[in-house]
Design an enzyme around this catalytic site. Structure first.
Site, PDB file in Angstrom:
ATOM      1  N   SER A  85      10.512 -25.056  -4.987  1.00  0.00           N
ATOM      2  CA  SER A  85      11.014 -25.573  -3.699  1.00  0.00           C
ATOM      3  C   SER A  85       9.782 -25.944  -2.881  1.00  0.00           C
ATOM      4  CB  SER A  85      11.894 -24.538  -2.981  1.00  0.00           C
ATOM      5  OG  SER A  85      11.263 -23.277  -2.930  1.00  0.00           O
TER       6      SER A  85
ATOM      7  N   LYS B 207      18.215  -7.571   5.476  1.00  0.00           N
ATOM      8  CA  LYS B 207      18.413  -9.029   5.530  1.00  0.00           C
ATOM      9  C   LYS B 207      19.164  -9.516   4.293  1.00  0.00           C
ATOM     10  CE  LYS B 207      13.871 -10.033   6.410  1.00  0.00           C
ATOM     11  NZ  LYS B 207      12.688 -10.785   6.876  1.00  0.00           N
TER      12      LYS B 207
ATOM     13  N   PHE C 172      -4.418 -20.679  10.080  1.00  0.00           N
ATOM     14  CA  PHE C 172      -2.978 -20.356   9.957  1.00  0.00           C
ATOM     15  C   PHE C 172      -2.805 -18.917   9.471  1.00  0.00           C
ATOM     16  CE2 PHE C 172      -1.625 -25.000   8.797  1.00  0.00           C
ATOM     17  CZ  PHE C 172      -1.741 -25.361  10.128  1.00  0.00           C
TER      18      PHE C 172
ATOM     19  N   ALA D 105      16.068 -11.125  12.186  1.00  0.00           N
ATOM     20  CA  ALA D 105      16.557 -12.012  11.130  1.00  0.00           C
ATOM     21  C   ALA D 105      17.830 -11.466  10.470  1.00  0.00           C
ATOM     22  CB  ALA D 105      15.464 -12.226  10.098  1.00  0.00           C
TER      23      ALA D 105
ATOM     24  N   THR E 122      10.641 -26.725   8.400  1.00  0.00           N
ATOM     25  CA  THR E 122      10.444 -25.596   9.313  1.00  0.00           C
ATOM     26  C   THR E 122      11.004 -25.900  10.711  1.00  0.00           C
ATOM     27  OG1 THR E 122       8.247 -26.372   9.902  1.00  0.00           O
ATOM     28  CG2 THR E 122       8.391 -24.770   8.115  1.00  0.00           C
ATOM     29  N   TYR E 123      11.043 -24.836  11.507  1.00  0.00           N
ATOM     30  CA  TYR E 123      11.610 -24.873  12.846  1.00  0.00           C
ATOM     31  C   TYR E 123      10.478 -24.488  13.791  1.00  0.00           C
ATOM     32  CZ  TYR E 123      15.758 -24.192  15.885  1.00  0.00           C
ATOM     33  OH  TYR E 123      16.743 -24.296  16.823  1.00  0.00           O
TER      34      TYR E 123
ATOM     35  N   ASP F 122       8.687 -16.095  16.203  1.00  0.00           N
ATOM     36  CA  ASP F 122       7.679 -15.428  17.033  1.00  0.00           C
ATOM     37  C   ASP F 122       7.761 -15.985  18.446  1.00  0.00           C
ATOM     38  OD1 ASP F 122       6.441 -13.890  14.975  1.00  0.00           O
ATOM     39  OD2 ASP F 122       5.617 -15.774  14.204  1.00  0.00           O
TER      40      ASP F 122
ATOM     41  N   ASN G 195      13.843  -3.241   6.207  1.00  0.00           N
ATOM     42  CA  ASN G 195      14.206  -4.462   6.941  1.00  0.00           C
ATOM     43  C   ASN G 195      14.543  -5.600   5.965  1.00  0.00           C
ATOM     44  OD1 ASN G 195      14.466  -6.129   9.340  1.00  0.00           O
ATOM     45  ND2 ASN G 195      12.598  -7.127   8.616  1.00  0.00           N
TER      46      ASN G 195
ATOM     47  N   HIS H  57       7.635 -21.373  -4.210  1.00  0.00           N
ATOM     48  CA  HIS H  57       7.908 -22.145  -2.987  1.00  0.00           C
ATOM     49  C   HIS H  57       6.555 -22.656  -2.511  1.00  0.00           C
ATOM     50  CE1 HIS H  57      10.123 -23.155   0.700  1.00  0.00           C
ATOM     51  NE2 HIS H  57       9.104 -22.666   1.394  1.00  0.00           N
TER      52      HIS H  57
ATOM     53  N   ARG I 285      13.393 -14.523  12.219  1.00  0.00           N
ATOM     54  CA  ARG I 285      13.399 -14.066  13.606  1.00  0.00           C
ATOM     55  C   ARG I 285      12.599 -15.022  14.485  1.00  0.00           C
ATOM     56  NH1 ARG I 285       9.609  -9.326  15.518  1.00  0.00           N
ATOM     57  NH2 ARG I 285       8.219 -11.145  15.434  1.00  0.00           N
TER      58      ARG I 285
ATOM     59  N   TYR J  26       6.925 -10.240   3.075  1.00  0.00           N
ATOM     60  CA  TYR J  26       5.492 -10.201   3.415  1.00  0.00           C
ATOM     61  C   TYR J  26       4.705  -9.351   2.411  1.00  0.00           C
ATOM     62  CZ  TYR J  26       7.410 -12.212   7.580  1.00  0.00           C
ATOM     63  OH  TYR J  26       8.089 -13.064   8.433  1.00  0.00           O
TER      64      TYR J  26
ATOM     65  N   GLN K  95      -8.528 -25.024   8.289  1.00  0.00           N
ATOM     66  CA  GLN K  95      -7.170 -25.042   8.849  1.00  0.00           C
ATOM     67  C   GLN K  95      -6.324 -23.887   8.297  1.00  0.00           C
ATOM     68  OE1 GLN K  95      -4.514 -28.133   7.445  1.00  0.00           O
ATOM     69  NE2 GLN K  95      -3.582 -28.381   9.460  1.00  0.00           N
TER      70      GLN K  95
HETATM   71  P1  FAD Z   1      12.430  -9.913  10.851  1.00  0.00           P
HETATM   72  O1  FAD Z   1      12.779  -9.754   9.422  1.00  0.00           O
HETATM   73  O2  FAD Z   1      13.523  -9.818  11.843  1.00  0.00           O
HETATM   74  O3  FAD Z   1      11.338  -8.792  11.119  1.00  0.00           O
HETATM   75  C1  FAD Z   1      10.269  -8.918  12.024  1.00  0.00           C
HETATM   76  C2  FAD Z   1       9.648  -7.556  12.295  1.00  0.00           C
HETATM   77  O4  FAD Z   1      10.526  -6.766  13.058  1.00  0.00           O
HETATM   78  C3  FAD Z   1       9.304  -6.744  11.067  1.00  0.00           C
HETATM   79  O5  FAD Z   1       8.119  -6.066  11.327  1.00  0.00           O
HETATM   80  C4  FAD Z   1      10.456  -5.791  10.947  1.00  0.00           C
HETATM   81  O6  FAD Z   1      10.105  -4.630  10.262  1.00  0.00           O
HETATM   82  C5  FAD Z   1      10.795  -5.554  12.402  1.00  0.00           C
HETATM   83  N1  FAD Z   1      12.218  -5.254  12.585  1.00  0.00           N
HETATM   84  C6  FAD Z   1      13.261  -6.094  12.407  1.00  0.00           C
HETATM   85  N2  FAD Z   1      14.424  -5.480  12.683  1.00  0.00           N
HETATM   86  C7  FAD Z   1      14.089  -4.206  13.047  1.00  0.00           C
HETATM   87  C8  FAD Z   1      14.836  -3.082  13.463  1.00  0.00           C
HETATM   88  N3  FAD Z   1      16.168  -3.118  13.566  1.00  0.00           N
HETATM   89  N4  FAD Z   1      14.154  -1.948  13.766  1.00  0.00           N
HETATM   90  C9  FAD Z   1      12.812  -1.895  13.661  1.00  0.00           C
HETATM   91  N5  FAD Z   1      12.053  -2.939  13.286  1.00  0.00           N
HETATM   92  C10 FAD Z   1      12.684  -4.069  12.979  1.00  0.00           C
HETATM   93  N6  FAD Z   1       8.543 -19.072  12.036  1.00  0.00           N
HETATM   94  C11 FAD Z   1       9.021 -20.108  12.774  1.00  0.00           C
HETATM   95  O7  FAD Z   1       8.943 -20.075  14.015  1.00  0.00           O
HETATM   96  N7  FAD Z   1       9.593 -21.212  12.177  1.00  0.00           N
HETATM   97  C12 FAD Z   1       9.715 -21.314  10.836  1.00  0.00           C
HETATM   98  O8  FAD Z   1      10.232 -22.325  10.321  1.00  0.00           O
HETATM   99  C13 FAD Z   1       9.220 -20.249  10.023  1.00  0.00           C
HETATM  100  N8  FAD Z   1       9.335 -20.273   8.660  1.00  0.00           N
HETATM  101  C14 FAD Z   1       8.893 -19.209   7.906  1.00  0.00           C
HETATM  102  C15 FAD Z   1       9.091 -19.244   6.523  1.00  0.00           C
HETATM  103  C16 FAD Z   1       8.649 -18.175   5.738  1.00  0.00           C
HETATM  104  C17 FAD Z   1       8.872 -18.218   4.233  1.00  0.00           C
HETATM  105  C18 FAD Z   1       7.990 -17.066   6.344  1.00  0.00           C
HETATM  106  C19 FAD Z   1       7.480 -15.934   5.504  1.00  0.00           C
HETATM  107  C20 FAD Z   1       7.816 -17.024   7.719  1.00  0.00           C
HETATM  108  C21 FAD Z   1       8.266 -18.086   8.521  1.00  0.00           C
HETATM  109  N9  FAD Z   1       8.138 -18.063   9.912  1.00  0.00           N
HETATM  110  C22 FAD Z   1       8.626 -19.118  10.671  1.00  0.00           C
HETATM  111  C23 FAD Z   1       7.445 -16.959  10.590  1.00  0.00           C
HETATM  112  C24 FAD Z   1       8.394 -15.833  11.033  1.00  0.00           C
HETATM  113  O9  FAD Z   1       9.241 -16.305  12.050  1.00  0.00           O
HETATM  114  C25 FAD Z   1       7.515 -14.687  11.542  1.00  0.00           C
HETATM  115  O10 FAD Z   1       6.810 -14.116  10.471  1.00  0.00           O
HETATM  116  C26 FAD Z   1       8.198 -13.606  12.385  1.00  0.00           C
HETATM  117  O11 FAD Z   1       7.186 -12.807  12.983  1.00  0.00           O
HETATM  118  C27 FAD Z   1       9.094 -12.659  11.633  1.00  0.00           C
HETATM  119  O12 FAD Z   1      10.211 -13.267  11.165  1.00  0.00           O
HETATM  120  P2  FAD Z   1      11.199 -12.465  10.155  1.00  0.00           P
HETATM  121  O13 FAD Z   1      12.329 -13.361   9.894  1.00  0.00           O
HETATM  122  O14 FAD Z   1      10.447 -11.941   9.004  1.00  0.00           O
HETATM  123  O15 FAD Z   1      11.638 -11.261  11.117  1.00  0.00           O
END
Ligand code: FAD
Length: 297
Positions: free
Chosen positions: A21, A174, A225, A134, A54-55, A115, A170, A275, A113, A154, A221
């Site tokens: 992908s 998901k 990142f 997420a 991406t978003y 940032d 976590n 990917h 989720r 991660y 770059q």
């Molecule tokens: P989550 O899985 O929700 O977790 C984030 C953190 O919160 C973790 O440390 C987790 O342990 C903690 N956590 C979650 N729920 C709980 C709970 N109930 N209690 C305690 N701790 C909790 N970002 C963008 O803005 N746009 C994109 O398009 C984008 N694409 C990405 C694609 C990939 C493949 C990856 C790996 C990352 C991408 N990101 C993107 C970055 C991502 O948004 C960040 O890494 C963000 O910090 C975490 O997102 P997550 O979905 O992993 O969060």
């Protein structure tokens, strides 16, 4: 999927056991959009499982992501996946985006989720009335339609996870909420990925954890990142690119050698799904696909 017992042998015989992908970002300018389409049209004939878009931070690319995802799907016939985050929007607003994808015939979402706009170093603050993480977002998407959902994993632990138990719990939440696979953050030391696979297996997770491979088009770059998202750049890797800032040809050769080494080591350990983070460029990814025996029709 035809998974051979010996991935290396199949690589050598050029069969197609690999599922690829490709990740793109929504272009901001006309010039960038030209490059986006050029790359999409070069990579689509490799029949990827999907192409994702991406978003932007804080939902800043909502319209552009939707437009690119819809057009990729319409113009190439390749399945397109939209990344979606919880940042800066109520649940109702995020759900509305999901409904729009559903209506547009988009069946795949990468649920994140996100940032805060200042970056991963700042704590995530749930939007009033928004999704908290997420896992909640995956459940929300599931409630709207039968989407194929990917989530993030991660290899070096998310920077905000206090320990590996929280991290893996976590990830499990998901996947249990309805995601089909996880795609990893970029990583450059394969042993981090293999350790993640061990932890995941120990937790009883069976969903694929697809490695996110970042070819190093520009070391400066990509290391920037990596620092922003908490991915480590090993010293040996920095040493390989040291002094090549003004030597693009050697930089490109080293980049392809580094990426090939990483991917083929993963293949030798049985990895069959990849990917690729394309940054809207096709050349290195095309070369890597060839090494895997995946060629355009
Ligand atoms: P989550 O899985 O929700 O977790 C984030 C953190 O919160 C973790 O440390 C987790 O342990 C903690 N956590 C979650 N729920 C709980 C709970 N109930 N209690 C305690 N701790 C909790 N970002 C963008 O803005 N746009 C994109 O398009 C984008 N694409 C990405 C694609 C990939 C493949 C990856 C790996 C990352 C991408 N990101 C993107 C970055 C991502 O948004 C960040 O890494 C963000 O910090 C975490 O997102 P997550 O979905 O992993 O969060």
């Amino acid at each position: 999927m035809n998974v051979p017992s010996d991935a290396r042998a199949s690589r050598q015989t050029g069969q197609r056991p690999f599922e690829l992908s490709f990740e793109f970002f929504p272009p901001k300018t006309d010039v960038m959009e030209e490059r986006f389409w050029e790359s999409v049209h070069k990579l689509a004939p490799l029949h990827p499982r999907f192409v994702s878009v991406t978003y932007g931070a804080g939902g800043s690319t909502r319209e552009r992501t939707l437009r690119m995802v819809s057009q990729v799907h319409a113009e190439t016939g390749v399945d397109a996946a939209a990344h979606l985050t919880c940042v800066g929007a109520t649940k109702a607003e995020v759900d509305q985006v999901v409904h729009t994808y559903k209506t547009a015939g988009i069946k795949r979402i990468v649920a994140l989720r996100g940032d805060p706009p200042e970056g991963v170093g700042k704590p995530f603050v749930q939007h009033p009335g928004g999704y908290a993480n997420a896992a909640e977002l995956v459940a929300g998407i599931r409630a709207i339609g039968d989407f194929d959902i990917s989530v993030a994993a991660y290899p070096e632990k998310h920077p905000q996870s206090p320990n590996w138990d929280v991290e893996i719990d976590n990830l499990k939440r998901k996947l249990d909420a309805g995601a089909s696979r996880a795609i990893t953050q970029m990583f450059f030391d394969n042993s981090d990925y293999f350790r993640l696979l061990e932890r995941v297996a120990k937790a009883g997770i069976t969903a694929p954890i697809v490695p996110g491979i970042q070819p190093i088009h520009s070391f400066r770059q990509i290391s920037g990142f990596a620092a922003k998202c908490g991915a480590g750049v090993p010293n040996w890797l920095a040493a390989r690119f040291d002094g090549l800032e003004d030597d693009p040809e050697t930089h490109a050769l080293v980049a392809s050698a580094v990426a090939a080494e990483q991917v083929l080591e993963l293949v030798d350990e049985g990895v069959t799904q990849f990917h690729f983070l394309t940054l809207n460029r096709s050349n290195l990814v095309l070369a890597l696909a060839r090494l895997l025996g995946v060629r355009p029709d």
